[in-house]
Scaffold this motif. Structure first.
Motif, PDB file in Angstrom:
ATOM      1  N   UNK A   1      37.548  38.792  58.296  1.00  0.00           N
ATOM      2  CA  UNK A   1      37.226  37.389  58.066  1.00  0.00           C
ATOM      3  C   UNK A   1      37.016  36.640  59.379  1.00  0.00           C
ATOM      4  N   UNK A   2      37.560  37.185  60.446  1.00  0.00           N
ATOM      5  CA  UNK A   2      37.441  36.495  61.731  1.00  0.00           C
ATOM      6  C   UNK A   2      36.090  36.755  62.384  1.00  0.00           C
TER       7      UNK A   2
ATOM      8  N   UNK B   1      32.340  36.361  62.898  1.00  0.00           N
ATOM      9  CA  UNK B   1      31.430  35.261  62.528  1.00  0.00           C
ATOM     10  C   UNK B   1      30.318  35.672  61.579  1.00  0.00           C
TER      11      UNK B   1
ATOM     12  N   UNK C   1      32.446  35.391  57.885  1.00  0.00           N
ATOM     13  CA  UNK C   1      32.912  34.064  57.480  1.00  0.00           C
ATOM     14  C   UNK C   1      31.884  33.372  56.598  1.00  0.00           C
ATOM     15  N   UNK C   2      30.673  33.197  57.096  1.00  0.00           N
ATOM     16  CA  UNK C   2      29.639  32.548  56.287  1.00  0.00           C
ATOM     17  C   UNK C   2      29.330  33.313  55.002  1.00  0.00           C
TER      18      UNK C   2
ATOM     19  N   UNK D   1      31.400  35.082  53.222  1.00  0.00           N
ATOM     20  CA  UNK D   1      32.485  34.782  52.288  1.00  0.00           C
ATOM     21  C   UNK D   1      32.347  33.368  51.726  1.00  0.00           C
ATOM     22  N   UNK D   2      32.015  32.460  52.600  1.00  0.00           N
ATOM     23  CA  UNK D   2      31.876  31.077  52.175  1.00  0.00           C
ATOM     24  C   UNK D   2      30.775  30.939  51.117  1.00  0.00           C
TER      25      UNK D   2
ATOM     26  N   UNK E   1      32.014  32.148  47.901  1.00  0.00           N
ATOM     27  CA  UNK E   1      32.943  31.157  47.358  1.00  0.00           C
ATOM     28  C   UNK E   1      32.197  30.034  46.640  1.00  0.00           C
ATOM     29  N   UNK E   2      31.109  29.597  47.247  1.00  0.00           N
ATOM     30  CA  UNK E   2      30.375  28.482  46.639  1.00  0.00           C
ATOM     31  C   UNK E   2      29.783  28.882  45.283  1.00  0.00           C
TER      32      UNK E   2
ATOM     33  N   UNK F   1      32.594  29.074  42.824  1.00  0.00           N
ATOM     34  CA  UNK F   1      33.006  27.725  42.458  1.00  0.00           C
ATOM     35  C   UNK F   1      32.072  27.128  41.412  1.00  0.00           C
TER      36      UNK F   1
ATOM     37  N   UNK G   1      37.603  31.358  41.085  1.00  0.00           N
ATOM     38  CA  UNK G   1      38.259  31.321  42.380  1.00  0.00           C
ATOM     39  C   UNK G   1      37.946  32.635  43.101  1.00  0.00           C
ATOM     40  N   UNK G   2      37.871  32.560  44.421  1.00  0.00           N
ATOM     41  CA  UNK G   2      37.584  33.770  45.182  1.00  0.00           C
ATOM     42  C   UNK G   2      38.831  34.245  45.917  1.00  0.00           C
ATOM     43  N   UNK G   3      39.130  35.513  45.806  1.00  0.00           N
ATOM     44  CA  UNK G   3      40.220  36.101  46.574  1.00  0.00           C
ATOM     45  C   UNK G   3      39.599  37.100  47.524  1.00  0.00           C
ATOM     46  N   UNK G   4      39.774  36.902  48.811  1.00  0.00           N
ATOM     47  CA  UNK G   4      39.185  37.906  49.690  1.00  0.00           C
ATOM     48  C   UNK G   4      40.199  38.529  50.619  1.00  0.00           C
ATOM     49  N   UNK G   5      39.894  39.726  51.025  1.00  0.00           N
ATOM     50  CA  UNK G   5      40.800  40.458  51.895  1.00  0.00           C
ATOM     51  C   UNK G   5      40.018  41.250  52.910  1.00  0.00           C
TER      52      UNK G   5
ATOM     53  N   UNK H   1      35.558  28.279  55.666  1.00  0.00           N
ATOM     54  CA  UNK H   1      35.750  29.648  56.124  1.00  0.00           C
ATOM     55  C   UNK H   1      34.646  30.072  57.084  1.00  0.00           C
ATOM     56  N   UNK H   2      33.527  29.391  57.012  1.00  0.00           N
ATOM     57  CA  UNK H   2      32.404  29.775  57.856  1.00  0.00           C
ATOM     58  C   UNK H   2      32.549  29.221  59.274  1.00  0.00           C
TER      59      UNK H   2
ATOM     60  N   UNK I   1      38.068  31.048  60.566  1.00  0.00           N
ATOM     61  CA  UNK I   1      38.021  32.470  60.252  1.00  0.00           C
ATOM     62  C   UNK I   1      39.211  33.204  60.856  1.00  0.00           C
ATOM     63  N   UNK I   2      39.360  33.116  62.160  1.00  0.00           N
ATOM     64  CA  UNK I   2      40.495  33.800  62.794  1.00  0.00           C
ATOM     65  C   UNK I   2      41.844  33.285  62.298  1.00  0.00           C
TER      66      UNK I   2
ATOM     67  N   UNK J   1      42.450  34.925  59.037  1.00  0.00           N
ATOM     68  CA  UNK J   1      42.730  36.341  59.239  1.00  0.00           C
ATOM     69  C   UNK J   1      44.159  36.549  59.709  1.00  0.00           C
TER      70      UNK J   1
ATOM     71  N   UNK K   1      46.441  36.199  56.885  1.00  0.00           N
ATOM     72  CA  UNK K   1      46.333  37.388  56.038  1.00  0.00           C
ATOM     73  C   UNK K   1      47.182  38.532  56.572  1.00  0.00           C
TER      74      UNK K   1
ATOM     75  N   UNK L   1      46.564  37.228  50.133  1.00  0.00           N
ATOM     76  CA  UNK L   1      46.190  35.862  50.492  1.00  0.00           C
ATOM     77  C   UNK L   1      44.987  35.410  49.671  1.00  0.00           C
ATOM     78  N   UNK L   2      45.104  34.226  49.098  1.00  0.00           N
ATOM     79  CA  UNK L   2      43.962  33.640  48.408  1.00  0.00           C
ATOM     80  C   UNK L   2      43.579  32.389  49.178  1.00  0.00           C
ATOM     81  N   UNK L   3      42.361  32.342  49.674  1.00  0.00           N
ATOM     82  CA  UNK L   3      42.021  31.113  50.395  1.00  0.00           C
ATOM     83  C   UNK L   3      40.790  30.436  49.833  1.00  0.00           C
TER      84      UNK L   3
END
Lengths: 343, 343
Positions: free
Chosen positions: A83-84, A86, A89-90, A92-93, A96-97, A100, A105-109, B83-84, B89-90, B93, B96, B106-108
């Motif tokens: 997720x860290x 770059x 991140x986008x 995942x976002x 999520x949208x 939504x 709901x989104x759960x990410x790992x 998240x983007x 992001x970090x 993470x 997490x 973790x659910x974010x």
DNA sequence: CCGCTCGGTGACAACGTTGTCCAGGGCCTA
DNA sequence: TAGGCCCTGGACAACGTTGTCACCGAGCGG
């Protein structure tokens, strides 16, 4: 004094339940349920009384119980690499949208690029009974998901295809992008071009290398073994690979970097050098415009969006055959890829 | 062929349950539970039979039911802004990783800096009965969380303090960092320094402005109204603010940018200009080293890690009074902050 | 040889919610 | 006024799991 409760206190910190609300409002349990869910068939007056009780007690419906009863969790899972990063991140976002918009709901790992961890995560999400799963594979064998898919968990892969199972996948045109990027360097006069990519286990790394080789072959250029380096994106490794290609009597005059992590390190490594070296990187990077880095851009958000939309189409009953959706990449010339060979 | 089932098929796509496994293995339900949970008191032979049945049926425990029974979900929630954004992001993470170390998922979710959405998300997470909640506030009133906290959901705020409730908070020293950054510019001879920050609703924006004013006051320098701009981080807005400060007979000779989003835009705006303008930005940015951007760096991962650790300490029973933990920032000189005033 | 313990196992209730079905009361119509 | 219908509200079971307790047979000491 003897705690005589037969069952120990494992209620959620003594949270009020619908039963408590019903008691306080002086109505039946089901009536509370109706109010909470906005179902019809409740007198305005009764509804008011229930609302007041809910307010007073701070009641919040327990979704676990709801899920257990209804069989749908209104949540989806996303297993990605980091997720860290770059790039993710986008992505995942964007997922999520879409989620939504569908009320989920989104759960990410993060799998940290570890196949075992990917599996552990994906299965944990399945145990929570997410309705659907989006996976950016770290591993190459996804047969462990077969029972889950058979049990009805919709699954879409992104960025890299699934291994050993047939499933939807959304990816960027790595092969074509890399080929175009390397062709761009060739068009600017380069003949000795290096390629630094991610681990050979990773599909995109292999595809991009294939694109590199194709472009070289298209131009009738030989590829020296010393020009190609696949491995981790660890900066030390990449620095070493870069230095190696630039040493010796016939150094490369240009480098194609296989992803954003590699590009960043290569840029840092090239910056202090005197002799200019051309560079094209796969993935766009923030501030690359100011640094004049030519890139093959892929749209991480579009990848995520497309995958999520496909997932929800499946959740809504579509049963098309699994498809492979490929998104185009774009070459963005900014200077570093247009430097002529210096030797 | 009347579908006579009294209850419609709402089982999870016909997933096998422990009961099915028990039937197939020829044992009792509870024995399956014991095997699945690795409890003692099962003959190796029985265990093998159960394992085989699990394997054959592709059984996976339903965590919703488990949660309902046990009262703990082994998951925590994180409400952040976006998240983007390379800052979050970090942070996410890091949270997490701590969660993982404690066996939690973790659910974010992203609030998109919208207080309503923040509340909606936080409450949705509470409805799922996350064990704990980490919130990066978008809003300024968190009393809506009181029933949840009272009900036992541990809550920690990060990056910005909670509004109108007393809760743990972990943040960076925005005031001190900004003050040091502006003092750095002053030490390099600047007298007219601009400040461009995020919306005044946001705590960090206000704190950083306060730091700016303090540094100016420390040096006995006046602050012109035209030098200060708080508002959204939308690039157009920031470009405009930048241009305004640099226009007129007495333009600023240096700018302090209030966060990473602002810094990026200011850098882009300054790049094509002839007259050099000094710049210090709050938050480090990838590749800022190559661009020579001086920054006040805060450690997003440390923020997340610290908050998560505090959360789990609470989940393990600690009941210290809510604390405010402030992490130091670091000034990293890279050139842009050391440019002398040009006028 | 009897009774007791102990380890392995299963029956059963309960977690909090929702779907189904039924009861009772008010109202309309004949 | 009687009959029927609709509307509101509640009792009850079920979702899949785990905690509690009871049971059974084997082994052991008296």
């Amino acid at each position: 004094m003897a705690e005589t409760a037969r069952h120990p206190a494992h209620r959620y910190g003594n949270r009020p339940t619908m039963k408590d609300v019903a008691a306080r409002a002086g109505v039946g349990l089901k009536t509370v349920s109706r109010v909470v869910n906005g179902e019809a068939g409740v007198t305005p007056d009764t509804e008011r009384r229930v609302q007041e009780a809910i307010e007073a007690l701070g009641f919040r419906r327990n979704d676990s119980a709801r899920v257990l009863r209804k069989g749908r969790t209104a949540s989806i899972g996303l297993v990605l690499e980091d997720l860290a990063d770059p790039f993710y991140g986008p992505l995942s976002r964007a997922v999520e949208e879409v989620a939504r918009a569908h009320g989920a709901l989104l759960i990410n790992g993060s799998s940290a690029e570890d196949p075992d961890r990917e599996q552990e995560l994906a299965l944990a999400l399945c145990a929570r009974r997410v309705d659907g799963l989006i996976v950016i594979p770290a591993g190459t064998d996804h047969r462990y998901l077969e029972p889950e898919i058979r049990a009805g968990i919709a699954t879409v892969f992104v960025d890299r295809p699934a291994g050993r199972i047939d499933a939807d996948v959304v990816l960027s045109d790595s092969f074509g992008g890399a080929r175009a990027g390397v062709a761009h360097l060739i068009a600017h006069g380069h003949r000795r071009i290096g390629f630094i990519g991610d681990q050979p286990r990773i599909h995109t790394a292999v595809e991009r290398l294939r694109g590199y080789r194709a472009a070289m072959e298209d131009a009738g250029l030989p590829v020296d073994d010393g020009w190609v380096s696949l491995g981790s994106t660890d900066p030390a490794r990449v620095r070493e690979a870069t230095a190696a290609m630039l040493a010796g009597p016939e150094p490369v005059t240009a480098i194609f970097a296989g992803n954003n992590r590699v590009t960043v390190t290569v840029v840092r490594e090239l910056a202090p050098r005197e002799r200019p070296v051309a560079l094209v990187g796969f993935d766009d990077i923030e501030l690359a415009d100011l640094l004049g880095i030519t890139v093959i851009a892929q749209d991480a958000a579009a990848l995520g969006r497309t995958a999520a939309e496909r997932l929800f189409r499946r959740l809504n009953g579509s049963d098309d055959a699994p498809a492979r959706i490929e998104l185009k990449t774009v070459l963005i010339p900014r200077g570093s890829g247009e430097i002529p060979p210096s030797s």
